[in-house]
Design a protein around this motif. Structure first.
Motif, PDB file in Angstrom:
ATOM      1  N   ILE A  97      -0.653  -6.192  -4.622  1.00  9.29           N
ATOM      2  CA  ILE A  97      -1.910  -5.442  -4.590  1.00  9.29           C
ATOM      3  C   ILE A  97      -2.279  -4.987  -5.989  1.00  9.29           C
ATOM      4  O   ILE A  97      -1.438  -4.430  -6.712  1.00  9.29           O
ATOM      5  N   LEU A  98      -3.520  -5.222  -6.394  1.00  9.03           N
ATOM      6  CA  LEU A  98      -4.038  -4.682  -7.645  1.00  9.03           C
ATOM      7  C   LEU A  98      -4.834  -3.423  -7.318  1.00  9.03           C
ATOM      8  O   LEU A  98      -5.810  -3.463  -6.556  1.00  9.03           O
ATOM      9  N   LEU A  99      -4.426  -2.296  -7.875  1.00  9.22           N
ATOM     10  CA  LEU A  99      -5.097  -1.011  -7.674  1.00  9.22           C
ATOM     11  C   LEU A  99      -5.850  -0.661  -8.952  1.00  9.22           C
ATOM     12  O   LEU A  99      -5.245  -0.532 -10.018  1.00  9.22           O
ATOM     13  N   VAL A 100      -7.159  -0.523  -8.825  1.00  7.23           N
ATOM     14  CA  VAL A 100      -8.007  -0.162  -9.976  1.00  7.23           C
ATOM     15  C   VAL A 100      -8.572   1.230  -9.697  1.00  7.23           C
ATOM     16  O   VAL A 100      -9.522   1.399  -8.927  1.00  7.23           O
ATOM     17  N   GLU A 101      -7.971   2.245 -10.313  1.00 11.13           N
ATOM     18  CA  GLU A 101      -8.329   3.635 -10.044  1.00 11.13           C
ATOM     19  C   GLU A 101      -8.015   4.472 -11.276  1.00 11.13           C
ATOM     20  O   GLU A 101      -6.895   4.473 -11.770  1.00 11.13           O
ATOM     21  N   ASP A 102      -9.036   5.186 -11.802  1.00 10.10           N
ATOM     22  CA  ASP A 102      -8.828   5.965 -13.016  1.00 10.10           C
ATOM     23  C   ASP A 102      -8.355   7.390 -12.728  1.00 10.10           C
ATOM     24  O   ASP A 102      -7.843   8.069 -13.613  1.00 10.10           O
ATOM     25  N   ASP A 103      -8.505   7.856 -11.477  1.00  6.82           N
ATOM     26  CA  ASP A 103      -8.053   9.206 -11.134  1.00  6.82           C
ATOM     27  C   ASP A 103      -6.533   9.186 -10.978  1.00  6.82           C
ATOM     28  O   ASP A 103      -5.988   8.469 -10.124  1.00  6.82           O
ATOM     29  N   ALA A 104      -5.832   9.986 -11.792  1.00 10.95           N
ATOM     30  CA  ALA A 104      -4.370   9.941 -11.828  1.00 10.95           C
ATOM     31  C   ALA A 104      -3.748  10.356 -10.493  1.00 10.95           C
ATOM     32  O   ALA A 104      -2.782   9.736 -10.027  1.00 10.95           O
ATOM     33  N   ILE A 105      -4.304  11.399  -9.879  1.00  9.05           N
ATOM     34  CA  ILE A 105      -3.724  11.883  -8.620  1.00  9.05           C
ATOM     35  C   ILE A 105      -3.970  10.880  -7.495  1.00  9.05           C
ATOM     36  O   ILE A 105      -3.054  10.519  -6.744  1.00  9.05           O
ATOM     37  N   MET A 106      -5.203  10.396  -7.373  1.00  8.37           N
ATOM     38  CA  MET A 106      -5.533   9.408  -6.340  1.00  8.37           C
ATOM     39  C   MET A 106      -4.734   8.129  -6.542  1.00  8.37           C
ATOM     40  O   MET A 106      -4.156   7.570  -5.600  1.00  8.37           O
ATOM     41  N   GLY A 107      -4.677   7.657  -7.796  1.00  8.61           N
ATOM     42  CA  GLY A 107      -3.967   6.421  -8.081  1.00  8.61           C
ATOM     43  C   GLY A 107      -2.488   6.513  -7.760  1.00  8.61           C
ATOM     44  O   GLY A 107      -1.905   5.615  -7.152  1.00  8.61           O
ATOM     45  N   ALA A 108      -1.869   7.620  -8.163  1.00  3.74           N
ATOM     46  CA  ALA A 108      -0.430   7.787  -7.913  1.00  3.74           C
ATOM     47  C   ALA A 108      -0.143   7.859  -6.419  1.00  3.74           C
ATOM     48  O   ALA A 108       0.844   7.293  -5.930  1.00  3.74           O
ATOM     49  N   SER A 109      -1.008   8.557  -5.674  1.00  2.00           N
ATOM     50  CA  SER A 109      -0.815   8.688  -4.233  1.00  2.00           C
ATOM     51  C   SER A 109      -0.916   7.339  -3.533  1.00  2.00           C
ATOM     52  O   SER A 109      -0.070   6.983  -2.700  1.00  2.00           O
ATOM     53  N   LEU A 110      -1.946   6.550  -3.891  1.00  3.10           N
ATOM     54  CA  LEU A 110      -2.126   5.245  -3.255  1.00  3.10           C
ATOM     55  C   LEU A 110      -1.002   4.281  -3.641  1.00  3.10           C
ATOM     56  O   LEU A 110      -0.468   3.556  -2.792  1.00  3.10           O
ATOM     57  N   ALA A 111      -0.646   4.263  -4.919  1.00  4.84           N
ATOM     58  CA  ALA A 111       0.411   3.354  -5.368  1.00  4.84           C
ATOM     59  C   ALA A 111       1.730   3.660  -4.667  1.00  4.84           C
ATOM     60  O   ALA A 111       2.445   2.755  -4.225  1.00  4.84           O
ATOM     61  N   GLN A 112       2.045   4.951  -4.552  1.00  2.36           N
ATOM     62  CA  GLN A 112       3.301   5.334  -3.905  1.00  2.36           C
ATOM     63  C   GLN A 112       3.320   4.904  -2.435  1.00  2.36           C
ATOM     64  O   GLN A 112       4.316   4.354  -1.954  1.00  2.36           O
ATOM     65  N   ARG A 113       2.211   5.129  -1.732  1.00  2.00           N
ATOM     66  CA  ARG A 113       2.189   4.775  -0.314  1.00  2.00           C
ATOM     67  C   ARG A 113       2.236   3.258  -0.115  1.00  2.00           C
ATOM     68  O   ARG A 113       2.910   2.753   0.789  1.00  2.00           O
TER      69      ARG A 113
END
Length: 403
Positions: free
Chosen positions: A7-23
């Motif tokens: 999965i490629l995650l393109v997200e500049d918000d650090a909190i949102m990005g970290a949460s999605l990547a972890q899940r």
């Protein structure tokens, strides 16, 4: 659900990005997380491994998700894009869907809803065992694992499930991935055969033609007693092939001899109906849509989100056969650019308090068949005699009504 997916995650918000990547990683995916347009495009075009899906925020520091999608589409077939947007970006997200993006989700969202949307957009592929996907739900994953184990083993298989759940397809998958795949695959429908014994035995009958291959016996709970005796004798005297048998429910002692049942269910697999896995119904809807849409002179743009929600809410009593029939009719008859609920369920347009003559006839016929089957304890031959129709006709009606 996402094991082995990239999965490629393109997200500049650090909190949102970290949460999605972890899940996503907890779900088994390999995640590449970038924060800029300039980083995202090469991660798709020259990735070390194919990207299964792109989760992309629409607003980014150096551009937009729309720019990423447009530039990728200019040089290649894009992986499925799931866009994330705020309320103010819905119009742009809808424009992207019309351009070919897979879906969008608005902030804030529940993680369960997000994962469901992602599961719907990811394209199916062969599993690690080489078996095509049977759905996107956890039940489908477990079913796929059971089918893979059956393909690796060599005992006879009993497939249990109501009409339309794909038991015959699963039987062919087991044969195609087994060590017996070079030998014949022979199918016998014990309900529709006028003389099941003649279809099974003899020098040119099914068991002989199969050799060391696989014989699919459909409807073993309808097998006459005399045929059961002959089959058990044949299995005990040198049959070199493998039996895959199907039934709606596990046969009891009155329907099938215990000795024969024990020989046929060395491996037993239950195939759950679509009513228990709505996400697979939506996935199957998309699979059939792609197939039938290619045949249209002017293909539709896609399936609307409203149609997907209607499919998710439907019980699908006819299971996969009903999905196929409804999608085929809907794609052929659709007048707009998208598939809508009314295309899939045209009966909803009529007065809900008044049945058409065809619907009334079907409802009455279904009730009568159920009553006959209850009176005969499920014996199809006796029920057909009571209803004064042939055994084959009764079987066809049972298939139609999902009985």
């Amino acid at each position: 659900m996402l094991t082995g997916r990239r999965i490629l995650l393109v997200e500049d918000d650090a909190i949102m990005g970290a949460s999605l990547a972890q899940r996503l990683e907890l779900e088994g995916a390999t995640v590449c997380w970038v924060r800029q347009v300039v980083r995202a495009i090469p991660e798709i075009r020259v990735a070390r491994a194919p990207v299964d899906a792109v989760i992309c925020d629409i607003r980014l520091p150096d551009g937009s998700g729309e720019e990423i999608f447009s530039r990728v589409c200019a040089t290649m077939t894009p992986p499925p894009f799931l866009f994330i947007t705020g309320q103010g970006g819905i119009e742009q997200a809808v424009r992207l869907i019309r351009a070919g993006a897979a879906d969008y989700i608005t902030k804030p969202f529940e993680m369960r809803v997000f994962l469901d949307r992602l599961a719907q957009v990811i394209r199916p592929r062969d599993s690690a065992d080489g078996l095509p996907m049977l759905g996107v739900s956890e039940m489908a994953r477990q079913l796929g694992e059971a089918v893979a184990r059956a393909a690796r083993e060599d005992g006879n298989v009993l497939l249990l499930g109501v009409a339309g759940t794909g038991k015959a397809t699963i039987a062919r998958l087991i044969h195609a991935r087994s060590d017996r795949r070079a030998a014949p695959f022979v199918e016998v429908n014990l309900v529709q055969e006028a003389d099941p014994g003649a279809a099974l035995f003899g020098p040119d009958a099914s068991l002989s033609r199969a050799g060391e291959g696989v014989v699919l016996l459909r409807g073993i709970d309808m097998m006459p007693i005399g045929v059961q005796t002959a089959l058990l004798e044949r299995l005990d005297t040198g049959f070199e092939g493998r039996i895959v048998a199907t039934a709606h429910t596990r046969p009891d002692g009155e329907a099938l001899w215990p000795d024969l049942l024990n020989r046929l269910n060395r491996v037993e697999i239950a195939v759950p109906p679509l009513s228990e896995r709505s996400e697979d119904a939506v996935w199957l809807l998309a699979e059939f849509f792609r197939s039938f849409n290619e045949r249209r002179p002017e293909p539709l743009k896609g399936i609307s989100a409203l149609a997907e929600e209607a499919a998710r809410a439907h019980d699908w009593p006819g299971n996969g056969r009903e999905v196929r029939a409804r999608v085929r009719r809907a794609v052929e008859a659709a007048e707009g650019d998208w598939l809508f609920p009314a295309d899939l369920f045209p009966e909803a347009l009529s007065d809900p308090g008044f049945l058409s003559l065809a619907e009334a006839r079907d409802a009455a016929e279904r009730r009568q068949i159920i009553a006959a089957l209850e009176r005969t304890s499920g014996q199809v031959g006796e029920a057909a005699r009571i209803l004064r129709i042939s055994r084959t006709t009764l079987w066809e009606r049972m298939q139609k009504f999902g009985l």
